[in-house]
Write a protein that holds these residues in place. Sequence first.
Motif, PDB file in Angstrom:
ATOM      1  N   LEU A 141      29.334  32.995 -20.875  1.00 13.66           N
ATOM      2  CA  LEU A 141      30.358  31.948 -20.864  1.00 13.66           C
ATOM      3  C   LEU A 141      30.166  30.956 -22.010  1.00 13.66           C
ATOM      4  CD1 LEU A 141      32.835  30.738 -19.450  1.00 13.66           C
ATOM      5  CD2 LEU A 141      31.269  29.407 -18.020  1.00 13.66           C
ATOM      6  N   ASP A 142      29.020  30.300 -22.045  1.00 19.45           N
ATOM      7  CA  ASP A 142      28.825  29.203 -22.995  1.00 19.45           C
ATOM      8  C   ASP A 142      28.763  29.674 -24.445  1.00 19.45           C
ATOM      9  OD1 ASP A 142      28.721  27.624 -20.737  1.00 19.45           O
ATOM     10  OD2 ASP A 142      26.542  27.451 -20.717  1.00 19.45           O
ATOM     11  N   THR A 162      44.074  27.904 -17.658  1.00 18.86           N
ATOM     12  CA  THR A 162      44.791  29.176 -17.597  1.00 18.86           C
ATOM     13  C   THR A 162      43.880  30.318 -18.047  1.00 18.86           C
ATOM     14  OG1 THR A 162      46.964  28.190 -17.934  1.00 18.86           O
ATOM     15  CG2 THR A 162      46.711  30.490 -18.586  1.00 18.86           C
ATOM     16  N   LEU A 163      43.167  30.121 -19.136  1.00 16.07           N
ATOM     17  CA  LEU A 163      42.304  31.172 -19.663  1.00 16.07           C
ATOM     18  C   LEU A 163      41.093  31.414 -18.771  1.00 16.07           C
ATOM     19  CD1 LEU A 163      42.475  30.273 -23.466  1.00 16.07           C
ATOM     20  CD2 LEU A 163      43.841  31.940 -22.205  1.00 16.07           C
ATOM     21  N   LEU A 164      40.502  30.362 -18.273  1.00 17.68           N
ATOM     22  CA  LEU A 164      39.356  30.524 -17.376  1.00 17.68           C
ATOM     23  C   LEU A 164      39.768  31.166 -16.056  1.00 17.68           C
ATOM     24  CD1 LEU A 164      37.439  27.184 -17.995  1.00 17.68           C
ATOM     25  CD2 LEU A 164      36.695  29.488 -18.636  1.00 17.68           C
ATOM     26  N   GLY A 165      41.019  30.965 -15.643  1.00 15.31           N
ATOM     27  CA  GLY A 165      41.513  31.643 -14.443  1.00 15.31           C
ATOM     28  C   GLY A 165      41.460  33.149 -14.596  1.00 15.31           C
ATOM     29  N   SER A 166      41.735  33.644 -15.804  1.00 17.97           N
ATOM     30  CA  SER A 166      41.651  35.080 -16.048  1.00 17.97           C
ATOM     31  C   SER A 166      40.205  35.562 -16.020  1.00 17.97           C
ATOM     32  CB  SER A 166      42.301  35.427 -17.383  1.00 17.97           C
ATOM     33  OG  SER A 166      43.711  35.302 -17.301  1.00 17.97           O
ATOM     34  N   ALA A 189      28.619  38.307  -3.554  1.00 20.10           N
ATOM     35  CA  ALA A 189      28.333  38.468  -4.981  1.00 20.10           C
ATOM     36  C   ALA A 189      29.358  37.722  -5.828  1.00 20.10           C
ATOM     37  CB  ALA A 189      28.318  39.956  -5.345  1.00 20.10           C
ATOM     38  N   ILE A 190      30.636  37.863  -5.472  1.00 22.55           N
ATOM     39  CA  ILE A 190      31.695  37.170  -6.205  1.00 22.55           C
ATOM     40  C   ILE A 190      31.512  35.660  -6.099  1.00 22.55           C
ATOM     41  CG2 ILE A 190      34.178  36.696  -6.250  1.00 22.55           C
ATOM     42  CD1 ILE A 190      34.569  39.654  -5.365  1.00 22.55           C
ATOM     43  N   ASP A 191      31.269  35.186  -4.892  1.00 22.87           N
ATOM     44  CA  ASP A 191      31.092  33.744  -4.684  1.00 22.87           C
ATOM     45  C   ASP A 191      29.909  33.215  -5.499  1.00 22.87           C
ATOM     46  OD1 ASP A 191      33.240  33.636  -2.970  1.00 22.87           O
ATOM     47  OD2 ASP A 191      32.027  33.672  -1.135  1.00 22.87           O
ATOM     48  N   THR A 192      28.817  33.966  -5.512  1.00 25.03           N
ATOM     49  CA  THR A 192      27.623  33.527  -6.238  1.00 25.03           C
ATOM     50  C   THR A 192      27.890  33.428  -7.731  1.00 25.03           C
ATOM     51  OG1 THR A 192      26.140  34.478  -4.575  1.00 25.03           O
ATOM     52  CG2 THR A 192      25.224  34.091  -6.774  1.00 25.03           C
ATOM     53  N   ALA A 196      28.139  30.033 -10.102  1.00 29.66           N
ATOM     54  CA  ALA A 196      27.243  29.845 -11.246  1.00 29.66           C
ATOM     55  C   ALA A 196      28.020  29.525 -12.515  1.00 29.66           C
ATOM     56  CB  ALA A 196      26.396  31.098 -11.457  1.00 29.66           C
ATOM     57  N   LEU A 197      29.257  30.033 -12.605  1.00 31.23           N
ATOM     58  CA  LEU A 197      30.084  29.812 -13.787  1.00 31.23           C
ATOM     59  C   LEU A 197      31.055  28.639 -13.618  1.00 31.23           C
ATOM     60  CD1 LEU A 197      30.909  33.570 -14.484  1.00 31.23           C
ATOM     61  CD2 LEU A 197      29.315  32.133 -15.764  1.00 31.23           C
ATOM     62  N   ASP A 198      31.001  27.948 -12.483  1.00 35.03           N
ATOM     63  CA  ASP A 198      31.907  26.829 -12.181  1.00 35.03           C
ATOM     64  C   ASP A 198      33.375  27.269 -12.219  1.00 35.03           C
ATOM     65  OD1 ASP A 198      29.951  24.869 -11.729  1.00 35.03           O
ATOM     66  OD2 ASP A 198      29.774  24.443 -13.865  1.00 35.03           O
TER      67      ASP A 198
END
Length: 240
Positions: A141-142, A162-166, A189-192, A196-198
Amino acid sequence: MFGTDVLPGLAPGLLVSDETGWAPATTLTDGTRLPELLDSAVRLWGGTPHASAAVAWKAYSYWAALPVVLGWAAARRVPLLDHTAALVHFADRGTLVTLGLRESIPVAVLPSDPLALAGLPQVQVVADERELLTALRATLLDAHLAPMIAAIQGKVRIGARTLLGSVASGIAHGLLRAADGWPGSVVEAIDTLLDALDLTDLVELVPGPNGEPTVQRRTCCLAFTLPTPKVCQGCCIRSA
């Protein structure tokens, strides 16, 4: 994990042994070859510049994240896919872009992993699960997706949410599609990962027709505005 080694957006085998014809993803984050990505989207789908950019981003971020999140979910082995370790090419006219991983890409593992004792130079041993997720975020991500978002915003007017939603949607869909490939709960797993990625506020897992978890977006990828409109599963507009 998908039952094949041939996926439209990834190099077969993931690792690229001969980099001829490939370029590092730094050429996207610095804007040099970003027009090729955006032009590829226009060629495939048409649409306004910002809609084409949004759909291009949806595809790119899905393929970039897939090896990372599945490596974490299935084996707790995380390819540290920053923009220097990812490679791209546009030679396949039938797909938006093809991504591959450099053979030298570092991989983060836990102390209990057999790779931790292998003495391989590209293996990075982290202390625990929390540090593994921190390394995943810092690289994917960063140091990869966030700089690309900034580069895209330098070309077209489109919001980061919008982009982070994708990104959030792609991670959730990717894990759900490969859910038989590892032990444990895919929902956990998805929730974790999204935590972690906010990104937890950008999608919601809701029951599907047979009670299975499905992804409901809270932002729109703008595919419905294309000349041949597409309404994605879990579209926030369709559910409104």
